[in-house]
Design an enzyme around this catalytic site. Structure first.
Site, PDB file in Angstrom:
ATOM      1  N   SER A  90       1.004 -33.756  48.399  1.00 27.01           N
ATOM      2  CA  SER A  90       1.984 -33.059  47.560  1.00 27.01           C
ATOM      3  C   SER A  90       2.405 -33.851  46.318  1.00 27.01           C
ATOM      4  O   SER A  90       3.606 -33.973  46.040  1.00 27.01           O
ATOM      5  CB  SER A  90       3.215 -32.677  48.387  1.00 27.01           C
ATOM      6  OG  SER A  90       2.860 -31.806  49.419  1.00 27.01           O
ATOM      7  N   HIS A 116      19.458 -30.652  54.701  1.00 31.53           N
ATOM      8  CA  HIS A 116      19.401 -31.846  53.839  1.00 31.53           C
ATOM      9  C   HIS A 116      20.487 -32.856  54.248  1.00 31.53           C
ATOM     10  O   HIS A 116      20.252 -34.063  54.228  1.00 31.53           O
ATOM     11  CB  HIS A 116      19.572 -31.452  52.365  1.00 31.53           C
ATOM     12  CG  HIS A 116      18.461 -30.570  51.848  1.00 31.53           C
ATOM     13  ND1 HIS A 116      17.138 -30.863  52.049  1.00 31.53           N
ATOM     14  CD2 HIS A 116      18.489 -29.396  51.159  1.00 31.53           C
ATOM     15  CE1 HIS A 116      16.384 -29.901  51.489  1.00 31.53           C
ATOM     16  NE2 HIS A 116      17.184 -29.003  50.958  1.00 31.53           N
ATOM     17  N   ARG A 121       4.515 -38.692  56.886  1.00 31.04           N
ATOM     18  CA  ARG A 121       5.004 -37.378  56.445  1.00 31.04           C
ATOM     19  C   ARG A 121       5.427 -36.587  57.675  1.00 31.04           C
ATOM     20  O   ARG A 121       4.657 -36.447  58.630  1.00 31.04           O
ATOM     21  CB  ARG A 121       3.940 -36.597  55.675  1.00 31.04           C
ATOM     22  CG  ARG A 121       4.484 -35.229  55.234  1.00 31.04           C
ATOM     23  CD  ARG A 121       3.590 -34.464  54.307  1.00 31.04           C
ATOM     24  NE  ARG A 121       4.319 -33.296  53.813  1.00 31.04           N
ATOM     25  CZ  ARG A 121       4.065 -32.683  52.678  1.00 31.04           C
ATOM     26  NH1 ARG A 121       3.107 -33.098  51.909  1.00 31.04           N
ATOM     27  NH2 ARG A 121       4.779 -31.639  52.310  1.00 31.04           N
ATOM     28  N   ASP A 166       9.938 -34.343  55.024  1.00 36.93           N
ATOM     29  CA  ASP A 166       9.774 -32.892  54.896  1.00 36.93           C
ATOM     30  C   ASP A 166      10.332 -32.166  56.120  1.00 36.93           C
ATOM     31  O   ASP A 166      10.365 -32.729  57.218  1.00 36.93           O
ATOM     32  CB  ASP A 166       8.275 -32.586  54.719  1.00 36.93           C
ATOM     33  CG  ASP A 166       8.041 -31.206  54.144  1.00 36.93           C
ATOM     34  OD1 ASP A 166       9.024 -30.557  53.717  1.00 36.93           O
ATOM     35  OD2 ASP A 166       6.887 -30.768  54.125  1.00 36.93           O
ATOM     36  N   GLY A 167      10.738 -30.921  55.887  1.00 38.39           N
ATOM     37  CA  GLY A 167      11.133 -30.061  57.005  1.00 38.39           C
ATOM     38  C   GLY A 167      12.634 -29.866  57.157  1.00 38.39           C
ATOM     39  O   GLY A 167      13.080 -29.285  58.146  1.00 38.39           O
ATOM     40  N   GLU A 213      -2.744 -46.083  54.722  1.00 39.76           N
ATOM     41  CA  GLU A 213      -2.946 -45.408  56.011  1.00 39.76           C
ATOM     42  C   GLU A 213      -1.946 -44.253  56.092  1.00 39.76           C
ATOM     43  O   GLU A 213      -0.759 -44.432  55.813  1.00 39.76           O
ATOM     44  CB  GLU A 213      -2.682 -46.384  57.168  1.00 39.76           C
ATOM     45  CG  GLU A 213      -3.648 -47.530  57.245  1.00 39.76           C
ATOM     46  CD  GLU A 213      -5.070 -47.095  57.600  1.00 39.76           C
ATOM     47  OE1 GLU A 213      -5.233 -46.096  58.342  1.00 39.76           O
ATOM     48  OE2 GLU A 213      -6.017 -47.753  57.124  1.00 39.76           O
ATOM     49  N   ASN A 265      10.472 -29.555  42.804  1.00 39.84           N
ATOM     50  CA  ASN A 265      11.714 -29.086  43.439  1.00 39.84           C
ATOM     51  C   ASN A 265      12.700 -28.473  42.441  1.00 39.84           C
ATOM     52  O   ASN A 265      13.613 -27.747  42.823  1.00 39.84           O
ATOM     53  CB  ASN A 265      12.426 -30.210  44.210  1.00 39.84           C
ATOM     54  CG  ASN A 265      11.741 -30.607  45.503  1.00 39.84           C
ATOM     55  OD1 ASN A 265      11.882 -31.728  45.978  1.00 39.84           O
ATOM     56  ND2 ASN A 265      10.991 -29.683  46.093  1.00 39.84           N
ATOM     57  N   TRP A 266      12.490 -28.720  41.125  1.00 36.33           N
ATOM     58  CA  TRP A 266      13.383 -28.110  40.126  1.00 36.33           C
ATOM     59  C   TRP A 266      13.264 -26.585  40.139  1.00 36.33           C
ATOM     60  O   TRP A 266      14.134 -25.884  39.630  1.00 36.33           O
ATOM     61  CB  TRP A 266      13.064 -28.630  38.711  1.00 36.33           C
ATOM     62  CG  TRP A 266      13.427 -30.073  38.497  1.00 36.33           C
ATOM     63  CD1 TRP A 266      12.561 -31.090  38.242  1.00 36.33           C
ATOM     64  CD2 TRP A 266      14.735 -30.655  38.498  1.00 36.33           C
ATOM     65  NE1 TRP A 266      13.244 -32.280  38.089  1.00 36.33           N
ATOM     66  CE2 TRP A 266      14.585 -32.034  38.244  1.00 36.33           C
ATOM     67  CE3 TRP A 266      16.027 -30.155  38.696  1.00 36.33           C
ATOM     68  CZ2 TRP A 266      15.656 -32.910  38.186  1.00 36.33           C
ATOM     69  CZ3 TRP A 266      17.095 -31.026  38.640  1.00 36.33           C
ATOM     70  CH2 TRP A 266      16.906 -32.393  38.387  1.00 36.33           C
TER      71      TRP A 266
END
Ligand code: FPP
Length: 251
Positions: free
Chosen positions: A194, A35, A186, A18-19, A205, A66-67
């Site tokens: 999510s 990306h 993450r 992410d990010g 974990e 994400n669509w």
């Protein structure tokens, strides 16, 4: 870099990358540039995981949700994905890595599916790490697809409803045949799941870092794995029970 114990690595590492968008926006760049930089981090994590001897690596590359993003970003991501898979297949062969995909593939564009099929076919005999890409993937969607398949098989008499248990149910998921993840990373500071691997993450974990995915480095990966190695996994048992049953403590 912290030394890692090769006997205490996760067997299955899952990552929510992410990010990318924030990384780009902070630099006044288009989201797709984030990306693209993210794809470079993917290369590093795939290479390092395989070198370390991790058997399964699962990456959340595109979610069912994400669509709903702007069409241009979706197109950019699909193009990037195709390019990555085409470019990297030779390296996957050299590193003995096998491609696998989870998610609702019927929603993906035909050209992406063709590229995936080709990569899966070419790498199908590889016996090293299994690299699973979660594409058009949502945990709830996967669970409801599995329930529908089970119901169909029950109606057709292929399975009796009384036989449905955790193992049978798990085998109907897209991840049937893969062990559950031991460790989830993450990036970008968000502390949530999510809709990723809802069933499979039951005893995983969890590890969160503030770093955005394009900035995630080898050092950070090693730091995360060192953190994993410091944890005691109890699977609902007591510490004493675990210490007496060394076979479970590394499971
Ligand atoms: C989340 O960042 C990331 C994605 C939706 C796509 C992940 C894709 C890649 C890392 C590159 C291509 C993948 C492969 C396997 C080659 P975000 O856009 O949600 O970031 P934000 O939360 O900052 O907006």
């Amino acid at each position: 870099m912290m030394p890692l114990d090769p006997n205490k690595l996760p067997i299955h590492l899952a990552v929510i990358m992410d990010g990318n968008g924030r990384w780009a926006q902070q630099r006044m760049l288009k989201r797709i540039v984030g990306h693209q930089r993210g794809a470079e981090t993917v290369k590093m994590v795939v290479e390092q995981s395989s070198l370390l001897g991790i058997k399964y690596l699962t990456l959340f590359a595109f979610s069912s949700e994400n669509w709903s993003r702007p069409v241009l970003e979706i197109r950019g991501l699909m193009t990037l994905l195709k390019k990555y898979i085409r470019q990297e297949t030779a390296r996957m062969m050299r590193k003995n890595i096998r491609y696998n995909v989870i998610g609702n593939r019927s929603d993906l564009p035909d050209d992406v599916n063709e590229t995936l099929d080709e990569a899966i076919r070419k790498t199908s005999g590889n016996t090293g790490m299994v690299l699973t890409l979660a594409l058009s993937y949502g945990g709830r969607q996967e669970l409801s697809r599995a329930a529908a398949k089970l119901a169909k098989d029950a109606i057709e008499g292929k399975i009796s409803y009384e036989d449905i248990d955790v193992n049978i149910f798990g085998s109907y998921l897209d991840t049937g045949g893969l062990p559950d993840p031991d460790f989830l990373i993450r990036t970008s500071g968000e502390m949530r799941i999510s809709n990723f691997l809802l069933w499979q993450l039951a005893y995983t974990e969890l590890y969160f870092t503030e770093t955005n995915w394009p900035d995630f480095t080898i050092n950070e990966l090693h730091k995360a794995l060192a953190d994993f190695q410091s944890r005691e996994r109890r699977f609902g048992l007591t510490s004493d029970q675990i210490n007496k049953r060394g076979d479970l403590s590394n499971a």
